[in-house]
Design a protein around this motif. Sequence first.
Motif, short mmCIF file in Angstrom:
data_model
loop_
_atom_site.label_atom_id
_atom_site.label_comp_id
_atom_site.label_asym_id
_atom_site.label_seq_id
_atom_site.Cartn_x
_atom_site.Cartn_y
_atom_site.Cartn_z
N ILE A 31 45.68 44.74 40.70
CA ILE A 31 45.03 45.99 41.09
C ILE A 31 45.90 46.66 42.15
N LYS A 32 46.33 47.86 41.87
CA LYS A 32 47.16 48.60 42.82
C LYS A 32 46.31 48.97 44.03
N PRO A 33 46.88 48.93 45.24
CA PRO A 33 46.12 49.23 46.45
C PRO A 33 45.40 50.57 46.41
N GLU A 34 46.04 51.59 45.85
CA GLU A 34 45.39 52.90 45.79
C GLU A 34 44.18 52.90 44.87
N LYS A 35 44.22 52.13 43.82
CA LYS A 35 43.07 52.00 42.92
C LYS A 35 41.95 51.23 43.60
N ALA A 36 42.28 50.20 44.37
CA ALA A 36 41.27 49.42 45.07
C ALA A 36 40.48 50.32 46.01
N GLU A 37 41.18 51.20 46.73
CA GLU A 37 40.50 52.13 47.63
C GLU A 37 39.64 53.12 46.84
#
Length: 40
Positions: A31-37
């Motif tokens: 999971i890419k950090p920007e998607k997690a946010e």
Amino acid sequence: MDLLAVSDYWNADSIQPGHATGKAEYLFSRIKPEKAEEWR
């Protein structure tokens, strides 16, 4: 391969010679950090 019953012991002839396994794959993707946010 046919499903095997889970027993109290394992014997070495469960998988026969010449059995081919599929290509290994990840069970989960990163999971890419920007998607997690975004998903929080």
